[in-house]
Design a protein around this motif. Structure first.
Motif, mmCIF file in Angstrom:
data_model
loop_
_atom_site.group_PDB
_atom_site.id
_atom_site.type_symbol
_atom_site.label_atom_id
_atom_site.label_comp_id
_atom_site.label_asym_id
_atom_site.label_seq_id
_atom_site.Cartn_x
_atom_site.Cartn_y
_atom_site.Cartn_z
ATOM 1 N N UNK A 95 67.647 -10.956 -13.950
ATOM 2 C CA UNK A 95 66.698 -10.200 -13.141
ATOM 3 C C UNK A 95 65.455 -9.921 -13.983
ATOM 4 N N UNK A 96 64.351 -9.665 -13.317
ATOM 5 C CA UNK A 96 63.072 -9.521 -14.019
ATOM 6 C C UNK A 96 63.105 -8.439 -15.110
ATOM 7 N N UNK A 97 63.898 -7.400 -14.900
ATOM 8 C CA UNK A 97 63.950 -6.348 -15.921
ATOM 9 C C UNK A 97 64.738 -6.762 -17.168
ATOM 10 N N UNK A 98 65.270 -7.974 -17.193
ATOM 11 C CA UNK A 98 65.983 -8.466 -18.371
ATOM 12 C C UNK A 98 65.100 -9.346 -19.262
ATOM 13 N N UNK A 99 63.826 -9.458 -18.922
ATOM 14 C CA UNK A 99 62.930 -10.334 -19.688
ATOM 15 C C UNK A 99 62.869 -9.946 -21.163
ATOM 16 N N UNK A 100 62.799 -8.663 -21.441
ATOM 17 C CA UNK A 100 62.713 -8.247 -22.843
ATOM 18 C C UNK A 100 64.002 -8.563 -23.607
#
Length: 184
Positions: A19-24
């Protein structure tokens, strides 16, 4: 081919789209020097922008029948520990297995567990006839994983890949549906 990205599970892992919030988290894990050194397509340095672009492209590439990328998450904590993938060739009913495991999670069997699950999905749900993979000749750990999960060594392509200015040997491994089903 199913259009929704699958969620696969094993005894210790949940394999699902990032999910996008896992990019970091992806950026932090994939930026390790061994990840880029042992893979064909991961750039070094691996940037946050690269991670965001990767995550944003996963669903579209799967719907197009090109590529299935799933994050390896520990069941107990949901921690991301790597990526497993099948690059798909629908015309030939072929899947090319790939992936990597973060440095802190290596040598715990996660790569084999995730690879077996995605291969099983490829054979049973995607109708693949053959799944294969390659690794650099110097990457003994990946070669062991491939043999452990039932891929057979098919040969060495000498100096077949230019990586960081060095011609690398590629070791080829594969299995076909009949052999995969027989191992069950």
């Amino acid at each position: 081919m199913p259009t929704a990205l699958p969620r696969l599970s094993t005894s210790r892992l949940l394999l699902r789209a990032l999910e996008s919030d896992q990019a970091e988290a992806l950026f932090t894990l994939a930026n390790g020097p061994k990840i880029a050194d042992n893979t064909a397509n991961i750039p070094s340095p691996y940037t946050l922008e690269t991670a965001q672009t990767f995550i944003a492209s996963v669903a579209e590439k799967y719907r197009a029948g090109e590529l299935l990328n799933l994050g390896m998450h520990l069941r107990e904590s949901a921690e991301l520990v790597g990526i497993v993938s099948l690059r798909l060739n629908a015309r030939h009913h072929y899947g090319h297995l790939g992936g990597w495991v973060a440095a802190h999670a290596r040598n715990q069997g996660y790569a084999a567990e995730a690879a077996s699950a995605i291969m099983d999905f490829g054979f049973t749900e995607l109708g693949l006839q053959r799944v294969g993979s390659q690794c650099f000749g110097r990457n003994k750990e990946s070669a062991r994983v491939m043999e452990k999960i039932g891929l057979r060594f098919e040969g060495c392509m000498r100096q077949a890949f230019l990586k960081n200015g060095v011609y690398e040997d590629l070791l080829g491994f594969a299995t076909v549906r009949e052999d995969w089903e027989r191992r069950l």
